[in-house]
Design a protein around this motif. Sequence first.
Motif, PDB file in Angstrom:
ATOM      1  N   MET A  61       0.611  -1.574   0.281  1.00  0.00           N
ATOM      2  CA  MET A  61       0.344  -0.277  -0.131  1.00  0.00           C
ATOM      3  C   MET A  61       0.662   0.983   0.172  1.00  0.00           C
ATOM      4  O   MET A  61       1.970   1.051   0.540  1.00  0.00           O
ATOM      5  CB  MET A  61      -1.062  -0.109   1.345  1.00  0.00           C
ATOM      6  N   GLN A  62       0.512   2.301  -0.466  1.00  0.00           N
ATOM      7  CA  GLN A  62       1.186   3.318  -0.771  1.00  0.00           C
ATOM      8  C   GLN A  62       1.096   4.333   0.017  1.00  0.00           C
ATOM      9  O   GLN A  62       0.835   4.023   0.561  1.00  0.00           O
ATOM     10  CB  GLN A  62       0.754   4.519  -1.997  1.00  0.00           C
ATOM     11  N   CYS A  63       2.477   4.495   0.758  1.00  0.00           N
ATOM     12  CA  CYS A  63       2.005   5.598   2.483  1.00  0.00           C
ATOM     13  C   CYS A  63       3.270   6.468   1.937  1.00  0.00           C
ATOM     14  O   CYS A  63       4.025   6.359   1.359  1.00  0.00           O
ATOM     15  CB  CYS A  63       2.371   4.396   3.214  1.00  0.00           C
ATOM     16  N   ALA A  64       3.485   7.247   2.958  1.00  0.00           N
ATOM     17  CA  ALA A  64       4.153   8.334   2.832  1.00  0.00           C
ATOM     18  C   ALA A  64       5.211   9.067   4.460  1.00  0.00           C
ATOM     19  O   ALA A  64       3.690   8.746   5.850  1.00  0.00           O
ATOM     20  CB  ALA A  64       4.010   9.474   2.525  1.00  0.00           C
ATOM     21  N   GLU A  74      20.550  10.534  13.255  1.00  0.00           N
ATOM     22  CA  GLU A  74      19.926   8.906  12.598  1.00  0.00           C
ATOM     23  C   GLU A  74      18.451   8.793  12.951  1.00  0.00           C
ATOM     24  O   GLU A  74      17.998   9.476  14.161  1.00  0.00           O
ATOM     25  CB  GLU A  74      20.825   8.162  13.572  1.00  0.00           C
ATOM     26  N   CYS A  75      17.948   8.125  12.448  1.00  0.00           N
ATOM     27  CA  CYS A  75      16.715   7.273  12.342  1.00  0.00           C
ATOM     28  C   CYS A  75      17.177   5.751  11.225  1.00  0.00           C
ATOM     29  O   CYS A  75      17.160   5.709  10.413  1.00  0.00           O
ATOM     30  CB  CYS A  75      15.527   8.152  11.800  1.00  0.00           C
ATOM     31  N   GLY A  76      16.919   4.811  11.860  1.00  0.00           N
ATOM     32  CA  GLY A  76      16.579   3.624  11.472  1.00  0.00           C
ATOM     33  C   GLY A  76      15.622   3.427  10.551  1.00  0.00           C
ATOM     34  O   GLY A  76      15.948   2.687   9.386  1.00  0.00           O
ATOM     35  N   GLU A  77      14.253   4.060  11.028  1.00  0.00           N
ATOM     36  CA  GLU A  77      13.158   3.658  10.066  1.00  0.00           C
ATOM     37  C   GLU A  77      13.449   4.462   8.887  1.00  0.00           C
ATOM     38  O   GLU A  77      13.449   3.805   7.651  1.00  0.00           O
ATOM     39  CB  GLU A  77      12.172   4.273  10.997  1.00  0.00           C
ATOM     40  N   ARG A  78      14.022   5.142   9.014  1.00  0.00           N
ATOM     41  CA  ARG A  78      14.626   6.186   7.403  1.00  0.00           C
ATOM     42  C   ARG A  78      14.955   5.731   7.089  1.00  0.00           C
ATOM     43  O   ARG A  78      15.387   5.767   5.755  1.00  0.00           O
ATOM     44  CB  ARG A  78      14.871   7.937   8.061  1.00  0.00           C
ATOM     45  N   ASP A  79      16.550   5.173   7.113  1.00  0.00           N
ATOM     46  CA  ASP A  79      17.088   4.457   6.630  1.00  0.00           C
ATOM     47  C   ASP A  79      16.754   3.029   5.978  1.00  0.00           C
ATOM     48  O   ASP A  79      16.888   3.072   4.846  1.00  0.00           O
ATOM     49  CB  ASP A  79      18.237   4.507   7.324  1.00  0.00           C
ATOM     50  N   LEU A  80      15.966   2.542   6.140  1.00  0.00           N
ATOM     51  CA  LEU A  80      16.329   2.045   5.876  1.00  0.00           C
ATOM     52  C   LEU A  80      14.067   1.747   5.221  1.00  0.00           C
ATOM     53  O   LEU A  80      14.232   1.166   3.927  1.00  0.00           O
ATOM     54  CB  LEU A  80      15.082   0.911   6.463  1.00  0.00           C
ATOM     55  N   ALA A  90       7.289   7.188   0.255  1.00  0.00           N
ATOM     56  CA  ALA A  90       8.078   8.860   0.420  1.00  0.00           C
ATOM     57  C   ALA A  90       8.173   8.926   1.596  1.00  0.00           C
ATOM     58  O   ALA A  90       7.533   9.120   3.000  1.00  0.00           O
ATOM     59  CB  ALA A  90       7.130   9.259  -0.482  1.00  0.00           C
ATOM     60  N   PHE A  91       9.615   9.605   1.604  1.00  0.00           N
ATOM     61  CA  PHE A  91      10.136   9.998   3.413  1.00  0.00           C
ATOM     62  C   PHE A  91      10.774  11.246   3.264  1.00  0.00           C
ATOM     63  O   PHE A  91      11.649  11.294   2.498  1.00  0.00           O
ATOM     64  CB  PHE A  91      10.930   8.715   3.811  1.00  0.00           C
ATOM     65  N   TYR A  92      10.061  12.239   3.947  1.00  0.00           N
ATOM     66  CA  TYR A  92      10.055  13.233   4.302  1.00  0.00           C
ATOM     67  C   TYR A  92      10.980  13.445   5.166  1.00  0.00           C
ATOM     68  O   TYR A  92      10.223  14.041   6.198  1.00  0.00           O
ATOM     69  CB  TYR A  92       9.570  14.516   3.712  1.00  0.00           C
ATOM     70  N   THR A  93      12.440  14.124   5.603  1.00  0.00           N
ATOM     71  CA  THR A  93      12.932  15.059   7.102  1.00  0.00           C
ATOM     72  C   THR A  93      12.471  16.447   6.866  1.00  0.00           C
ATOM     73  O   THR A  93      13.694  16.555   6.254  1.00  0.00           O
ATOM     74  CB  THR A  93      13.538  13.466   7.749  1.00  0.00           C
ATOM     75  N   MET A  94      11.715  17.046   7.288  1.00  0.00           N
ATOM     76  CA  MET A  94      11.606  18.778   7.107  1.00  0.00           C
ATOM     77  C   MET A  94      12.041  19.135   8.510  1.00  0.00           C
ATOM     78  O   MET A  94      11.574  20.934   8.340  1.00  0.00           O
ATOM     79  CB  MET A  94      10.269  19.120   6.536  1.00  0.00           C
ATOM     80  N   GLY A  95      12.937  18.408   9.725  1.00  0.00           N
ATOM     81  CA  GLY A  95      12.779  19.604  11.004  1.00  0.00           C
ATOM     82  C   GLY A  95      14.360  19.553  10.659  1.00  0.00           C
ATOM     83  O   GLY A  95      14.974  19.345  10.198  1.00  0.00           O
ATOM     84  N   GLU A  96      14.502  20.595  11.973  1.00  0.00           N
ATOM     85  CA  GLU A  96      16.375  20.668  11.553  1.00  0.00           C
ATOM     86  C   GLU A  96      16.384  20.242  13.197  1.00  0.00           C
ATOM     87  O   GLU A  96      17.339  20.631  13.922  1.00  0.00           O
ATOM     88  CB  GLU A  96      16.558  22.125  11.752  1.00  0.00           C
ATOM     89  N   ARG A 129      -2.755   5.439   0.522  1.00  0.00           N
ATOM     90  CA  ARG A 129      -3.571   5.380   1.539  1.00  0.00           C
ATOM     91  C   ARG A 129      -3.241   5.578   3.181  1.00  0.00           C
ATOM     92  O   ARG A 129      -3.708   5.086   3.874  1.00  0.00           O
ATOM     93  CB  ARG A 129      -3.287   3.279   1.958  1.00  0.00           C
ATOM     94  N   MET A 130      -2.097   5.793   3.371  1.00  0.00           N
ATOM     95  CA  MET A 130      -1.509   6.285   4.735  1.00  0.00           C
ATOM     96  C   MET A 130      -0.499   7.337   4.730  1.00  0.00           C
ATOM     97  O   MET A 130       0.808   7.105   3.568  1.00  0.00           O
ATOM     98  CB  MET A 130      -0.822   4.699   5.812  1.00  0.00           C
ATOM     99  N   VAL A 131      -0.976   8.643   5.624  1.00  0.00           N
ATOM    100  CA  VAL A 131       0.542   9.408   5.723  1.00  0.00           C
ATOM    101  C   VAL A 131       0.992   9.460   7.605  1.00  0.00           C
ATOM    102  O   VAL A 131      -0.520  10.030   8.051  1.00  0.00           O
ATOM    103  CB  VAL A 131      -0.251  11.021   5.403  1.00  0.00           C
ATOM    104  N   LEU A 132       2.209   9.405   7.647  1.00  0.00           N
ATOM    105  CA  LEU A 132       2.488   9.527   9.160  1.00  0.00           C
ATOM    106  C   LEU A 132       3.020  11.276   9.192  1.00  0.00           C
ATOM    107  O   LEU A 132       3.879  11.707   8.736  1.00  0.00           O
ATOM    108  CB  LEU A 132       3.629   8.700   9.404  1.00  0.00           C
TER     109      LEU A 132
END
Length: 204
Positions: A61-64, A74-80, A90-96, A129-132
Amino acid sequence: MTDTDDNARHAAKMAKKKAARDKIMATKTDEKGLVIVHTGKGKGKSSAAFGMIFRCIAADMQCAVVQFIKGGMECGERDLINEKFSDTCAFYTMGEGFTWETQNKERDIEMAQAAWEKAKELIRDEANRMVLLDEINIALRYDYIDINEVVTFLQTEKPPLTHVVLTGRNAKEKLIEVADLVTEMELIKHPFRSGVKAQRGVEY
């Protein structure tokens, strides 16, 4: 009472319970996109949310994911996800980083609002179908994003079958009111209080 009698009694009890459960389940026929909030002081808010993201990935299921506040840490989930599942998620890290690290309120607001614009774009896309929205509650707590705008958007523009998951401490009451599912993580014990630092595989 013999083992045979005990097993028969257990089987009869479970059969009765199953019949009652099946009757309840037969009434649950609706399908809808949920607004899901994970909040509270306890650990596990993002971890639980990423568990659902990986379920979506497993179901093809497409998600983001849009990460608010979090930056270069570091973020293991993002790297995987970026390495193995970028075609599905799709994965967007948009904080600093957290506010006490950036020490620049104007920049924090700018980044949070940019993340919210990206979030709206992803939610509007019915292919997702899901956006976190990871740690959005922190941005809302500090009023970097208008809670009224977020609530109105979720009520009026979220596609009917899209799930939106919002994480972070101190979820605002207005968000809780419009959510379909709210879980509060309660802190009972945490190793940080005993001098144990954040560890790979547990926190990141």
